[in-house]
Write a protein that holds these residues in place. Structure first.
Motif, PDB file in Angstrom:
ATOM      1  N   GLU A   1      28.598  61.763  41.579  1.00 13.32           N
ATOM      2  CA  GLU A   1      27.283  62.349  40.929  1.00 13.32           C
ATOM      3  C   GLU A   1      26.273  61.726  42.134  1.00 13.32           C
ATOM      4  OE1 GLU A   1      24.878  62.732  37.138  1.00 13.32           O
ATOM      5  OE2 GLU A   1      26.623  61.466  36.960  1.00 13.32           O
TER       6      GLU A   1
ATOM      7  N   GLN B   1      28.294  68.765  49.909  1.00 14.97           N
ATOM      8  CA  GLN B   1      27.925  68.481  48.664  1.00 14.97           C
ATOM      9  C   GLN B   1      28.566  69.457  47.677  1.00 14.97           C
ATOM     10  OE1 GLN B   1      23.710  67.843  49.231  1.00 14.97           O
ATOM     11  NE2 GLN B   1      24.065  65.482  48.992  1.00 14.97           N
TER      12      GLN B   1
ATOM     13  N   THR C   1      23.732  64.414  43.960  1.00 11.39           N
ATOM     14  CA  THR C   1      22.607  64.519  43.450  1.00 11.39           C
ATOM     15  C   THR C   1      21.490  63.705  44.296  1.00 11.39           C
ATOM     16  OG1 THR C   1      22.865  62.523  42.012  1.00 11.39           O
ATOM     17  CG2 THR C   1      23.399  64.984  41.172  1.00 11.39           C
ATOM     18  N   ARG C   2      21.764  63.109  44.952  1.00  9.71           N
ATOM     19  CA  ARG C   2      20.705  62.231  45.789  1.00  9.71           C
ATOM     20  C   ARG C   2      20.565  62.558  47.285  1.00  9.71           C
ATOM     21  NH1 ARG C   2      19.362  57.471  42.793  1.00  9.71           N
ATOM     22  NH2 ARG C   2      19.722  58.061  40.641  1.00  9.71           N
TER      23      ARG C   2
ATOM     24  N   TRP D   1      30.711  68.931  44.325  1.00  8.47           N
ATOM     25  CA  TRP D   1      30.412  69.331  43.117  1.00  8.47           C
ATOM     26  C   TRP D   1      31.613  70.116  42.404  1.00  8.47           C
ATOM     27  CZ3 TRP D   1      26.869  68.254  39.710  1.00  8.47           C
ATOM     28  CH2 TRP D   1      25.821  67.938  40.092  1.00  8.47           C
TER      29      TRP D   1
END
Length: 758
Positions: A456, A471, A460-461, A475
């Motif tokens: 995560e 990314q 998300t960062r 996901w």
């Protein structure tokens, strides 16, 4: 001579010197015996210098057997000629140049150094991935090895290497060759190309190499590739008599470079400096007339072949072909594996057939899954030759690693987690290098409580570890793992089959094979392997932990030695071999035949070497079926599955019997050949019985032709032959319906088979 030889064999043995010859030898026709006596005739009767004869065999086993046979027929050791494989000839020639100081000694990469080629190929792939010339894990090491072997067999260098299945392989080939040259390495695949290159470019060495060679004999000529053909031409073209022996009906290696047009068409064009004769060896010593005729009935449907009969030398020899249809139980469709397992148990326990003399053959390994599962359930010890058991194949192991990883998704990152993540990282491709992921996981161990939390954070960062496209892949990976974990944690938990299906859909696993291998046969086989494995998981009904434990505990051999193991393998691996009994468990449309476009994998981008047009796919498949039938000495069992099969699009459809089943003409062949054998044995009323069979099956023209043209003349029955010919001519040609299903017989074993369940 010490044995009885057929007139056809005698003609080959006494082929006149000063001429070339093609010998078309059907399965089991005694071609080795014929060639050995040909050599005996040359060196004993015609006083030919054995040093003037070069015999080229296709593999090491054939070479050893040929040498042994020369001793058995009494050829004195001093009169035995040189017998080589193409590779052993190349190796010996290279060694001779090294000893003369004309070539630097290479580092031979075979036997104990065989892994050096694989390590060098790994180095080449890693170098290209690091330089970003190819995406991470975009090349399968086994596919790369096979493709490089094909290029070398076709004498195509890296500068002209084209590949239809994976465009990245050409770059891998070039890098691999650069590294291999730096290390002075030579593999088996290099022996023939290097030898040909030397002979083509150094006339003095060519003249020395071919000096004195007056006879070249080539076995399994239908399987030679371009490089091997070129070597034959260089050594023999302008002075030697060339005799090539093979069977175009057994050409099943086009996919690895074999060029059957050499034996069917081009030999006479290439070797046109002398008269040419063609011989046919039509009699098989391997099996009786029933199996001979069934195989002949099928292969005659190929148009791109040299028409030739296949008849049994011993008319009285018993043989059998049985169709084993699946049976319904409680309205649930089953495949033929249950009946085949029962039949094998009966053969071993009741009829005393040694397990090592029974073989189960398939078109592709994925087809064996249901048979393997049935054998495991019944306790039948077996070995899969050339591949791992269905539950240990790479595509299945990756899927099981996903299952294990899902169970660890919300647990702290451990060494096992890291190993599993790296195992499945780019299957399917996520464009993430192993080094990047390894560093990310090691860092996450110290800063994130679970794998879920680490993943995560990565998506998300903003960070420089993974870019946007990577990314996106992460996901989708996270969602698949969470969905699978939730299914495991339900009360009650979902069974393993359902969780595996969820994972396959979530990660796009089946599409991965199409992207990786292209939408062809290789991808299809991997997908079938996965789908059959999930079917097996469903049959067990186990939850994920229990299923993983069950898989870990499996042992196909059950501790039995080689003599007590049933052999399961593909048809490709048994050409040249024979067994008492052959099983073909899954003779269904889509599997046998498996009709993918028959396009060659490699090509010469500069077109300096022509890539021949491949055979029609259906003709290739029919040759495979023919080879399978002709491996048996006593009996063939063909499974006709009435079950749901996965199509190329992964849709479940009811299976249909292979078109080859109709082509075999089982019922008329059994009826006619059984009565023929009664006639040959002198049974009372056999002629009347055979007449009745002809009246009933006269429309089966291939059977009638063999009966009238070969078998009755061999029995000296001219009057009966004339009568039956008149009867058969009045009946129009037709194909009979399939015979009724064959039910398995009951069974009961000893030794390592005592635990086998009936």
């Amino acid at each position: 001579m010490s044995i009885n030889l057929t007139p056809e064999q005698q003609a080959v043995i006494h082929h006149p010197t000063g001429q070339h010859a093609t010998v078309l030898a059907v399965a089991g026709s005694g071609k080795t015996t014929t060639l050995v006596y040909r050599i005996r005739h040359l060196v004993v009767d015609q006083k030919a210098d054995p040093r003037s004869i070069l015999v080229l065999m296709f593999n090491r086993l054939a070479r050893l057997q040929f040498k042994e046979r020369m001793a058995e027929v009494g050829i004195p050791s001093a009169l035995r000629p040189r017998v080589e494989t193409f590779h052993s000839y190349g190796y010996a020639y290279i060694e001779s140049l090294v000893k003369r100081g004309l070539l630097t000694r290479p580092d031979y990469w075979f036997n104990e150094k065989e892994e050096e080629a694989r390590r060098t190929l790994h180095m080449a792939i890693n170098a290209l991935e690091k330089s970003r010339d190819i995406p991470p894990e975009s090349v399968d090491i086994e596919e790369a090895l096979e493709t490089i072997s094909l290029w070398k067999g076709s004498l195509i260098p890296p500068s002209r290497a084209g590949c239809r299945s994976n465009a990245h392989l050409a770059a891998v080939y070039a890098m691999y060759e650069e590294l291999r040259s730096e290390k002075h390495g030579l593999t088996f695949d290099d022996f023939v190309p290097l030898t040909v290159d030397i002979l083509e470019n150094r006339p003095a060495l060519l003249n020395a190499a071919k000096a004195g060679i007056q006879h070249v004999i080539v076995d399994e000529y239908q399987d030679v590739n371009y490089g091997q053909q070129r070597l034959i031409e260089l050594l023999a073209f302008d002075q030697a008599d060339v005799m090539v022996v093979g069977d175009d009906d057994q050409t099943i290696y086009e996919w690895r470079g074999a060029r059957p047009e050499f034996i069917t068409r081009d030999f006479q064009k290439i070797f046109n400096n002398k008269p040419h004769q063609q011989y046919i060896l039509p009699h098989s010593f391997r099996f009786g007339p029933l199996l001979a005729q069934c195989a002949s009935n099928t292969i005659r449907n190929n148009s791109g072949r040299v028409a030739k009969p296949l008849v049994s030398f011993d008319i009285t020899r018993p043989s059998n072909l049985t169709l084993v249809e699946s049976q319904s139980a409680n309205e649930k469709t089953l495949d033929a594996s249950t009946q085949i397992a029962s039949e094998i148990i009966s053969l071993v326990k009741e009829k005393g057939i040694p397990p090592s003399q029974i073989v189960v053959l398939c078109r592709m390994y994925a087809q064996l899954s249901s048979t393997e599962a049935e054998f495991i359930q019944r306790g039948i010890p077996f070995v899969v030759d050339g591949e791992k058991p269905f539950y240990a194949r790479r595509e299945v192991c990756v899927l099981l690693d996903y299952l294990r990883l899902a169970a660890l998704y919300r647990k702290p990152i451990s060494a096992e987690t890291i190993t599993l993540m790296l195992n499945v990282l780019n299957t399917p491709s996520r464009l993430i290098s192993r080094d990047v992921m390894r560093v990310a996981l090691l860092e996450a161990q110290n800063s994130h409580p679970t794998l879920a939390a680490a993943m995560e954070f990565w998506v998300t960062r903003n960070n420089d570890r993974f870019y946007t496209r990577q990314q996106d892949h992460l996901w989708a990976w996270m969602a698949a793992l969470q969905t699978a974990l939730s299914a495991m944690q339900q009360n009650p938990p979902q069974i393993a089959a359902d969780v595996l299906s969820t994972l396959v859909a979530g990660i796009g696993y089946l599409d991965h094979f199409d992207h990786y291998y292209g939408k062809g046969e290789t991808a299809f086989e991997h997908k079938q392997s996965v789908l059959h494995f999930i079917d097996h998981a469903r049959q067990t009904g186990l939850t994920c932990p229990d299923f993983l434990s069950y898989i870990t505990s499996l042992d196909t051999t059950r501790g039995a030695g080689p003599a007590n193991l049933i052999r399961l393998t593909t048809i490709y691996r048994v050409k040249g071999l024979e067994f008492d009994v052959v099983f073909i468990p899954d003779c269904s449309e889509g599997y046998l035949p498996c009709l993918f476009p028959n396009e060659g994998r490699i090509f010469d981008t500069a077109r300096q070497i022509d890539t021949p047009e491949p055979s029609d796919a259906i003709e290739n498949e029919r040759r495979l079926f023919y080879v399978a039938l002709t491996r048996a000495r006593q009996a063939v069992y063909i499974g006709i599955s009435r079950r749901m099969l996965y199509t190329r699009e992964q849709k479940l459809e009811e299976s249909r019997p292979s078109r080859f089943i109709d082509e075999v003409l089982v019922r008329p062949t059994v009826d006619v050949m059984n009565r023929l054998q009664q006639l040959a044995s002198g049974e009372t009323g056999a002629a009347e019985s055979l007449t009745h069979a002809v009246k009933k099956h006269g429309g089966a023209k291939p059977v009638m032709n063999a009966l009238l043209d070969y078998y009755l003349p061999a029995l000296n029955q001219p009057i009966l032959a004339k009568k039956l010919a008149s009867l058969a001519a009045a009946i129009p040609e037709q194909l009979p319906a399939l015979p009724p299903q064959t039910k398995p017989r009951p069974s009961s074993l000893h030794s390592s088979w005592d635990r086998v369940k009936k």
